[in-house]
Design an enzyme around this catalytic site. Sequence first.
Site, PDB file in Angstrom:
ATOM      1  N   ASN A  96      45.864  27.348  56.214  1.00  0.00           N
ATOM      2  CA  ASN A  96      44.470  28.102  55.389  1.00  0.00           C
ATOM      3  C   ASN A  96      43.978  27.769  55.106  1.00  0.00           C
ATOM      4  O   ASN A  96      43.809  27.575  54.269  1.00  0.00           O
ATOM      5  CB  ASN A  96      44.159  29.084  57.002  1.00  0.00           C
ATOM      6  CG  ASN A  96      44.983  30.423  56.518  1.00  0.00           C
ATOM      7  OD1 ASN A  96      46.078  30.475  55.463  1.00  0.00           O
ATOM      8  ND2 ASN A  96      44.452  32.223  56.180  1.00  0.00           N
ATOM      9  N   GLU A 130      54.399  37.693  54.705  1.00  0.00           N
ATOM     10  CA  GLU A 130      53.193  37.954  54.443  1.00  0.00           C
ATOM     11  C   GLU A 130      52.015  37.739  56.053  1.00  0.00           C
ATOM     12  O   GLU A 130      52.500  36.355  56.535  1.00  0.00           O
ATOM     13  CB  GLU A 130      52.701  37.064  53.085  1.00  0.00           C
ATOM     14  CG  GLU A 130      53.146  37.322  52.227  1.00  0.00           C
ATOM     15  CD  GLU A 130      52.129  38.880  51.728  1.00  0.00           C
ATOM     16  OE1 GLU A 130      51.326  39.266  52.131  1.00  0.00           O
ATOM     17  OE2 GLU A 130      53.185  38.905  50.604  1.00  0.00           O
ATOM     18  N   CYS A 184      43.856  35.349  55.844  1.00  0.00           N
ATOM     19  CA  CYS A 184      44.060  36.879  56.128  1.00  0.00           C
ATOM     20  C   CYS A 184      43.381  37.848  55.676  1.00  0.00           C
ATOM     21  O   CYS A 184      43.556  39.212  55.797  1.00  0.00           O
ATOM     22  CB  CYS A 184      45.629  36.462  56.021  1.00  0.00           C
ATOM     23  SG  CYS A 184      46.505  35.893  54.744  1.00  0.00           S
ATOM     24  N   GLU A 222      53.849  38.800  47.026  1.00  0.00           N
ATOM     25  CA  GLU A 222      53.825  37.524  46.099  1.00  0.00           C
ATOM     26  C   GLU A 222      52.583  37.374  45.008  1.00  0.00           C
ATOM     27  O   GLU A 222      51.909  38.616  44.956  1.00  0.00           O
ATOM     28  CB  GLU A 222      52.926  36.536  47.158  1.00  0.00           C
ATOM     29  CG  GLU A 222      53.726  36.067  48.041  1.00  0.00           C
ATOM     30  CD  GLU A 222      54.091  34.768  49.134  1.00  0.00           C
ATOM     31  OE1 GLU A 222      52.882  34.778  50.024  1.00  0.00           O
ATOM     32  OE2 GLU A 222      54.586  33.827  49.019  1.00  0.00           O
TER      33      GLU A 222
END
Length: 497
Positions: free
Chosen positions: A153, A251, A285, A465
């Site tokens: 994505n 993640e 997400c 991150e």
Amino acid sequence: MTTPLICNNYINGQWKSAATAILESRNPANKDEVVATFVRSTTADVDAAVAAARQAYRSWRLVPAPARAEYILKVGELLGQHKEELAQLISREMGKPLLEARGDVQEGIDCAFYSAGEGRRLFGQTVPSEMPNKFAMTVRMPIGVCALITPWNFPVAIPCWKIMPALVCGNTVILKPAEDSSACATKLVEIFAQAGLPPGVVNLVHGIGEEVGKALVEHPNVDLVSFTGSSETGAQVGAICGRTYKRTCLEMGGKNAQIVMEDADLQLAVDGAVWGAFGTAGQRCTATSRLLLHREIKEKFTAMLKERTSKLRLGAGTDPHTDVGPIVNERQLQRVKRYVEIARQEGATVLIGGEIAGEEQLQNGYFFQPTILDRVKPKMRVAQEEIFGPVVALIEVNSFEEAIAVLNDTNYGLSSSIYTRDINRAFAAIRDIEAGITYINGPTIGAEVHLPFGGVKHTGNGHREAGTTALDIFTEWKTVYVDFSGSLQRAQIDNRG
Ligand code: ADP
């Protein structure tokens, strides 16, 4: 139609054409268009990539960090030069509109410049010792060989988020991109290669997640796995890493909510909801998948949202008029469709959308209508499970407290948002929302690379991150004591009498 790009593995500074089977990546806006063919790598390819990364690590870790960072700076400059070409490829391969695709590349560029700056920081601490003539400090040490497993994505931004800080910290990497974004990953690695990195520092292995991804995760010579993808796969990755003592950064999914209070600027809140729910066709997400609406504004807000949603234009990402692009593949399209059916069975109503797009010009792609589900209750599956499509659920709430309770009532905790003009509520929300990211008067999407990114509960495993926190993923702390007293000094001896 352009000829398909041939995507080979990149191992030890060499492009390796396939010895094994070939797979295809297709344009989700036009299934007849093969964007790329790529290698279905085997465990032998994984072994070769890991061996190359291990060998390269021996010398790469000794290159001074500012010099390592210069390569990343170069990558950032090259990404800038190739921005439009990459953006077009992103749109063709995974479907997001060009405007967003350019943003994807820009995030990679921003990450390059930010990470490169870290080459001259990588700060540790100097700390007083409890003894005379003794010096104490901490230094960041690289971890070794990193397997980076990425989704489709954000096909440029997410690999950059991982590769760039990993390299600046002195690690070497193997990128295993998602099958649906093999061409984007190949072009990105070509840019890393063009920057002149020594062989083996960046390696690329294409293939199927359950085969190549799993082989990397299980590999005894891999020290760290950084994974972005679904919570189901992430749990499997985490379990293997636990058994094999690897550092793991996960993640995973989200079920992000935007609260709209009765005092909110409704126009602003609608703008945020449309962008948050339907940007990248809801395939982020951080996408807004629940709207928690105070009962006093629900009717008005819903009418405004419906009106705006009805105007969204579905189409190929490469068409400049498109607002919402396709779903990435058939499997995901069917999943979105299934969730709308589940919503209906559970008693929700479809306010707008709810179907695979029927227009003739969209027949050849995986298009789903932007969808608003009304009368959703907090415990319904569509309010609990990640859909990953252009579907947003409206849930009515009676108070601020109820809004927070409903927002927190999921297994996920990535992004969140509240629209209110009440500063007290805004700060209470910051305190009480269980999520890695909270926006006040902004949508749930829109992370910036110099801030930590990640979530709580089933969304992550405690890492963040981006920002300086990326360094905590890709380095180990070493504590150093230097005793210049010339005599044996013993710590933790109780000498207070
Ligand atoms: P999605 O549902 O978006 O495909 P996944 O979590 O399955 O999300 O995929 C994210 C990334 O993880 C992709 O690069 C995929 O190839 C990889 N992957 C899938 N299954 C595994 C696995 N069992 N082990 C390691 N990587 C995997």
